[in-house]
Design a protein around this motif. Structure first.
Motif, PDB file in Angstrom:
ATOM      1  N   UNK A 146     -27.280   8.525 -23.644  1.00 33.38           N
ATOM      2  CA  UNK A 146     -26.839   9.340 -24.773  1.00 33.38           C
ATOM      3  C   UNK A 146     -25.600  10.156 -24.410  1.00 33.38           C
ATOM      4  N   UNK A 147     -25.597  10.718 -23.227  1.00 31.72           N
ATOM      5  CA  UNK A 147     -24.455  11.518 -22.780  1.00 31.72           C
ATOM      6  C   UNK A 147     -23.207  10.653 -22.639  1.00 31.72           C
ATOM      7  N   UNK A 148     -23.360   9.479 -22.033  1.00 30.85           N
ATOM      8  CA  UNK A 148     -22.227   8.571 -21.863  1.00 30.85           C
ATOM      9  C   UNK A 148     -21.671   8.129 -23.218  1.00 30.85           C
ATOM     10  N   UNK A 149     -22.587   7.799 -24.128  1.00 34.22           N
ATOM     11  CA  UNK A 149     -22.150   7.308 -25.432  1.00 34.22           C
ATOM     12  C   UNK A 149     -21.467   8.380 -26.269  1.00 34.22           C
ATOM     13  N   UNK A 150     -21.788   9.632 -26.009  1.00 34.95           N
ATOM     14  CA  UNK A 150     -21.193  10.707 -26.805  1.00 34.95           C
ATOM     15  C   UNK A 150     -19.672  10.764 -26.627  1.00 34.95           C
ATOM     16  N   UNK A 151     -19.151  10.165 -25.532  1.00 29.55           N
ATOM     17  CA  UNK A 151     -17.705  10.125 -25.324  1.00 29.55           C
ATOM     18  C   UNK A 151     -17.073   8.877 -25.939  1.00 29.55           C
ATOM     19  N   UNK A 152     -17.902   7.954 -26.427  1.00 29.02           N
ATOM     20  CA  UNK A 152     -17.397   6.675 -26.920  1.00 29.02           C
ATOM     21  C   UNK A 152     -17.403   6.561 -28.435  1.00 29.02           C
ATOM     22  N   UNK A 153     -18.327   7.255 -29.065  1.00 34.10           N
ATOM     23  CA  UNK A 153     -18.519   7.108 -30.508  1.00 34.10           C
ATOM     24  C   UNK A 153     -17.489   7.936 -31.267  1.00 34.10           C
ATOM     25  N   UNK A 154     -16.859   7.298 -32.259  1.00 32.53           N
ATOM     26  CA  UNK A 154     -15.868   7.991 -33.086  1.00 32.53           C
ATOM     27  C   UNK A 154     -16.486   8.695 -34.284  1.00 32.53           C
ATOM     28  N   UNK A 155     -17.559   8.119 -34.816  1.00 29.05           N
ATOM     29  CA  UNK A 155     -18.108   8.619 -36.065  1.00 29.05           C
ATOM     30  C   UNK A 155     -19.597   8.297 -36.135  1.00 29.05           C
TER      31      UNK A 155
END
Length: 383
Positions: A146-155
């Motif tokens: 979840x932490x890693x993905x929070x830097x990848x998701x735009x919207x």
């Protein structure tokens, strides 16, 4: 002309792809990938629709958050997608997969119903203190994803105010937008008088009030409350109860529910089996749909699509105040406090005697804010 790749298990059913057909009619190029576990790949064949491409793709992993698509890179290499829309939780490893190739300048969008705030780090520490090592490791893994993905998701697209608040607490730097879960107003519509009469004859309910529950047969859905309501209602003999048994196995709770209602109502208890497309026929021909779900520290409702389907079909619908139900429904007269039997009785009786004006008001509300067309317009404005 924008290219969109959709990764969605829900889109396996045609009714859940309608919003993408609308986008395609406006000039978007849409491909839908439906993740399916290897053992189910040959069970159902999905043909390409007239305006969008639909493909089933192999997925590995049993837990929804830990599944991954081995051939995803091949799909992404087919063309330069402007947007990838993932119908999954942001803690899913699938999000990470797409994030690994974000150098393509593809915008990554996640759709989520999640309306519980969960701090996986705290949960992992509690599990560790209780010597539940494997659970603690799994929770820490989800927290890292979840932490890693929070830097990848735009919207992030959410479907309720509760979900918007929860995701804002977690992901303060990500754009979060609330959209409706668009329901097909083509499939879900008012029934004709003749169809209703034929339906009543078919189920021997000509002079009855047909009450229905359509959903999973689990304790949290409040079916024991529905049993108590009908059992103690002075008009008990006037009711026919219809329950959808399409997805369920005969576990202990399901057997308990079926036994109770059979003993209570006899021939006035009807079990049906219908898939999502077939259920529309039942929704528009019953009199009242009930959604008596409970709410506790581990369970609450995330949207309530059957409520919208009923509203579009001009069918009266009663629901508890569990989770996102009240926002989805919109009329307090039909909503009751979860687990409160007197309040359940009040809302139910209101529905039994509801005026055509009240029913029409619900129908108009659904048309104005909860159809696939409304969802498509909002999506197009945000893409």
């Amino acid at each position: 002309m924008k290219n969109i790749l959709v990764i969605s298990k829900q889109a396996e059913e045609y009714v859940n792809r309608e919003v993408y057909h609308i986008l395609a009619s406006w000039g978007y190029l849409v491909k839908v990938c439906v993740p399916v576990q290897q053992k189910f790949l040959t069970d159902v064949v999905i043909c390409n629709d007239s305006s969008i491409s639909v493909e089933r793709v192999k997925v590995f992993g049993g837990h929804p958050r830990l599944q991954f698509i081995p051939n995803l890179l091949e799909t992404l290499n087919e063309k330069n997608y402007d947007f990838v829309i993932i119908d999954n939780d942001i803690a899913s490893i699938v999000v990470t997969q797409v994030g690994l190739i974000k150098s393509r300048k593809t915008k990554l969008i996640v759709c989520t119903f999640e309306n519980f705030y969960r701090n996986y780090i705290n949960e992992a520490l509690k599990a560790l203190l209780n010597l539940k090592i494997s659970i603690a490791i799994a929770l820490l893994g989800i927290a890292l994803i979840e932490r890693f993905n929070s830097f990848l998701v735009n919207l992030i697209f959410v479907f309720s105010s509760e979900s918007k608040d929860v995701n804002h607490r977690k992901f303060r730097k990500i754009d979060i937008q609330q959209i409706p879960l668009g329901i097909s107003s083509i499939l879900f519509h008012e029934s004709s008088y003749d169809q209703q009469q034929n339906f009543r004859l078919k189920y021997n309910a000509s002079n009855k009030v047909i009450v229905a529950y359509f959903g999973r047969l689990i304790r949290e859905k409040g079916l024991d409350d529905l049993y108590e309501l009908i059992k103690n209602h002075p008009r008990k003999d006037d009711f026919v109860l219809m329950i959808d048994d399409y997805f369920e196995s005969n576990n202990g709770y399901v057997k308990h529910i079926k036994k109770n209602f059979t003993e209570l109502l006899g021939e006035n208890f009807k079990l049906i089996r219908a898939n999502h497309n077939e259920i529309a026929y039942y929704i528009r021909n019953v009199d009242i749909i009930v959604c008596p779900s409970h709410q506790n520290s581990k369970y609450k409702e995330q949207y309530g699509r059957v409520i919208v389907e009923a509203k579009l079909s001009k069918t009266r619908v009663v629901c508890s105040d569990s989770g996102a139900f009240p926002e989805t429904h919109g009329d307090v007269n039909f909503i009751f406090k979860a687990g409160n039997m007197p309040d359940f009785r009040r809302a139910f009786d209101y529905a039994v005697n509801a005026s055509q004006t009240a029913i029409d008001r619900l129908h108009i509300d659904a048309l104005n804010r909860q159809t696939s067309g409304v969802q498509a317009h909002l999506l197009a404005s945000l893409l």
